[in-house]
Motif scaffolding. Structure first.
Motif, PDB file in Angstrom:
ATOM      1  N   ALA A  91       1.019  -1.359  -0.396  1.00  0.00           N
ATOM      2  CA  ALA A  91      -0.133   0.001   0.148  1.00  0.00           C
ATOM      3  C   ALA A  91       1.029   1.388   0.092  1.00  0.00           C
ATOM      4  O   ALA A  91       0.621   2.479  -0.669  1.00  0.00           O
ATOM      5  CB  ALA A  91      -0.678   0.275   0.978  1.00  0.00           C
ATOM      6  N   ASP A 134       2.822   1.540  -3.684  1.00  0.00           N
ATOM      7  CA  ASP A 134       2.140   2.188  -4.083  1.00  0.00           C
ATOM      8  C   ASP A 134       1.392   3.400  -4.168  1.00  0.00           C
ATOM      9  O   ASP A 134       1.023   3.834  -5.673  1.00  0.00           O
ATOM     10  CB  ASP A 134       0.714   0.828  -4.811  1.00  0.00           C
ATOM     11  CG  ASP A 134       0.942  -0.495  -5.261  1.00  0.00           C
ATOM     12  OD1 ASP A 134       2.063  -0.481  -5.807  1.00  0.00           O
ATOM     13  OD2 ASP A 134       0.395  -1.880  -5.205  1.00  0.00           O
ATOM     14  N   SER A 135       1.472   3.863  -3.081  1.00  0.00           N
ATOM     15  CA  SER A 135       1.130   5.264  -3.104  1.00  0.00           C
ATOM     16  C   SER A 135       2.510   6.451  -2.584  1.00  0.00           C
ATOM     17  O   SER A 135       2.288   6.303  -1.538  1.00  0.00           O
ATOM     18  CB  SER A 135       0.052   5.189  -1.845  1.00  0.00           C
ATOM     19  OG  SER A 135      -0.808   7.085  -1.933  1.00  0.00           O
ATOM     20  N   ARG A 136       2.616   7.609  -3.757  1.00  0.00           N
ATOM     21  CA  ARG A 136       3.912   8.200  -2.971  1.00  0.00           C
ATOM     22  C   ARG A 136       2.734   9.513  -1.923  1.00  0.00           C
ATOM     23  O   ARG A 136       3.857   9.985  -1.134  1.00  0.00           O
ATOM     24  CB  ARG A 136       4.234   9.128  -4.376  1.00  0.00           C
ATOM     25  CG  ARG A 136       5.143  10.455  -3.948  1.00  0.00           C
ATOM     26  CD  ARG A 136       6.292   9.616  -3.010  1.00  0.00           C
ATOM     27  NE  ARG A 136       6.947  11.390  -2.813  1.00  0.00           N
ATOM     28  CZ  ARG A 136       8.011  11.897  -3.872  1.00  0.00           C
ATOM     29  NH1 ARG A 136       8.141  11.243  -4.873  1.00  0.00           N
ATOM     30  NH2 ARG A 136       8.645  12.229  -3.226  1.00  0.00           N
ATOM     31  N   LEU A 137       1.756   9.627  -2.202  1.00  0.00           N
ATOM     32  CA  LEU A 137       0.973  10.489  -1.155  1.00  0.00           C
ATOM     33  C   LEU A 137       1.086   9.719   0.260  1.00  0.00           C
ATOM     34  O   LEU A 137       1.033  10.596   1.332  1.00  0.00           O
ATOM     35  CB  LEU A 137      -0.453  10.800  -1.664  1.00  0.00           C
ATOM     36  CG  LEU A 137      -1.926  11.337  -0.685  1.00  0.00           C
ATOM     37  CD1 LEU A 137      -0.726  12.748  -1.219  1.00  0.00           C
ATOM     38  CD2 LEU A 137      -2.868  11.578  -1.340  1.00  0.00           C
ATOM     39  N   ARG A 138       0.393   8.461   0.183  1.00  0.00           N
ATOM     40  CA  ARG A 138       0.503   7.703   2.241  1.00  0.00           C
ATOM     41  C   ARG A 138       1.995   7.777   2.065  1.00  0.00           C
ATOM     42  O   ARG A 138       2.111   8.003   3.404  1.00  0.00           O
ATOM     43  CB  ARG A 138       0.697   6.148   1.467  1.00  0.00           C
ATOM     44  CG  ARG A 138      -1.616   6.543   1.453  1.00  0.00           C
ATOM     45  CD  ARG A 138      -1.386   4.631   1.059  1.00  0.00           C
ATOM     46  NE  ARG A 138      -3.385   4.517   0.820  1.00  0.00           N
ATOM     47  CZ  ARG A 138      -3.719   3.081   0.919  1.00  0.00           C
ATOM     48  NH1 ARG A 138      -2.855   2.293   1.093  1.00  0.00           N
ATOM     49  NH2 ARG A 138      -4.937   2.992   0.522  1.00  0.00           N
TER      50      ARG A 138
END
Length: 342
Positions: free
Chosen positions: A288, A291-295
């Protein structure tokens, strides 16, 4: 007139990483003459760690893996070259004991850290002994300062400076940028204890099959290249406090398998997150985040609760003040809680 010598005793690579910014700050302030010592079980690796951050060791001791041998190495050095004060980091009990027996003032960086777990009773006992021979306790976070006060350490001997891992991370980042070091593939840095070996190993095999551009690098053993690896990492999986602190300092999100009791401040801040030490949970949580630079950025934005990048200057100033040069610094300001304006 020569400046007072202060010996900075590095017994591991993790300690060396934290001592280099203080030596640099002492040189910049011009009140003390810092002397970097490379000791411990592998002094060569400690020396290489100093070099990786831009400084060289001034004295290299012979290897001493056990406590008695290491104490003897430091004592022999200080019989011939006695410093005005000794600065130790982390769990360097040998240097602290040798200095104490020679009546040399001891300043302890990262003082007051306690695991609070039954499995670490021996380690915590050594840390409490170190506190008994320390002159000035330099703490990285309010909780570690409270640990010392709960153990009846005099409040006036405790100073909240923050930890120097943030200072070291900034030094390493500047060196990498100056060298034009290319960014590698995505990097997952892993440092966990033996209890989690099997599920972690299975999870890493699964992740390596899913992400062909992912370099999974083991950091269980401290190495001179660890600061560089941390600076290049996208994510760190660690239950080792030193590695987790270095990752947080470099703005890298941290997943902590198990209870994460030693990283309470980081878990509360949100820059670190607990994960169940099972293969499924590890793969799910790591995927997770990968897959997510934002997270990842949302975790990194919370920063490190263990320092503000100014700790090295405070520690250098506190050391000078102990030796009669100037005033002790103000403590590190309290970190604002999430949702509270600073």
């Amino acid at each position: 007139m020569s400046l007072p010598e202060v010996h900075l005793a590095g017994g591991t690579c993790a300690e060396a990483i934290r001592l280099v910014p203080v030596a640099a700050a002492m040189r910049a302030q011009g009140l003390l003459a810092p002397v970097l010592l490379a000791g411990g079980a592998d002094p060569t690796d400690v020396s290489r760690t100093y070099i990786s951050l831009g400084l060289a060791s001034d004295e290299t001791l012979s290897a001493g893996a056990d406590l008695a041998t290491a104490v003897g190495r430091y004592d022999k050095l200080w019989a011939a070259r006695t410093p005005a004060a000794v600065l130790v980091s982390g769990d360097n009990l040998a240097a602290a004991l040798a200095a104490y027996w020679r009546r040399i003032p001891v300043l302890h960086m990262d003082a007051g850290r306690r695991s609070g777990t039954p499995m670490a009773d021996g380690v915590d006992a050594d840390r409490r002994l170190l506190a008994q021979v320390t002159t000035v306790h330099l703490t990285a976070a309010p909780l570690t300062a409270m640990n010392l006060l709960d153990e009846s350490v005099v409040a006036g001997d405790v100073l909240l400076t923050g930890g120097t891992a943030v200072d070291a991370a900034r030094m390493m980042t500047a060196r990498l940028r100056a060298a034009g070091t290319p960014r590698p593939h995505r990097v997952l840095l892993v440092g966990v204890d033996d209890a989690h070996d099997k599920p972690v190993r299975e999870a890493m095999l699964d992740l390596a099959a899913r992400y062909h551009d992912l370099d999974v690098i083991g950091a269980k053993v401290s190495t001179p290249d660890r600061a560089r690896l941390v600076a290049a990492a996208d994510l760190v999986l660690a239950d080792d406090f030193d590695l987790a602190e270095e990752a947080l300092a470099a703005g890298v999100p941290v997943l902590v398998p198990g209870d994460g009791r030693g990283l309470t401040e980081a878990l509360h801040a949100g820059s670190a997150r607990q994960v169940d030490p099972t293969t499924h949970a590890l793969v799910t949580e790591i995927s997770a985040l990968l897959d997510s630079r934002l997270r990842r950025d949302s975790m990194s934005a919370n920063g490190s609760p263990y320092g503000d990048g100014l700790a090295a200057g405070r520690i250098a100033q506190a050391t000078a003040a102990l030796l009669g040069h100037g005033q002790f610094p103000d403590p590190m300001p309290a970190r604002p809680q999430a949702g509270v304006a600073s």
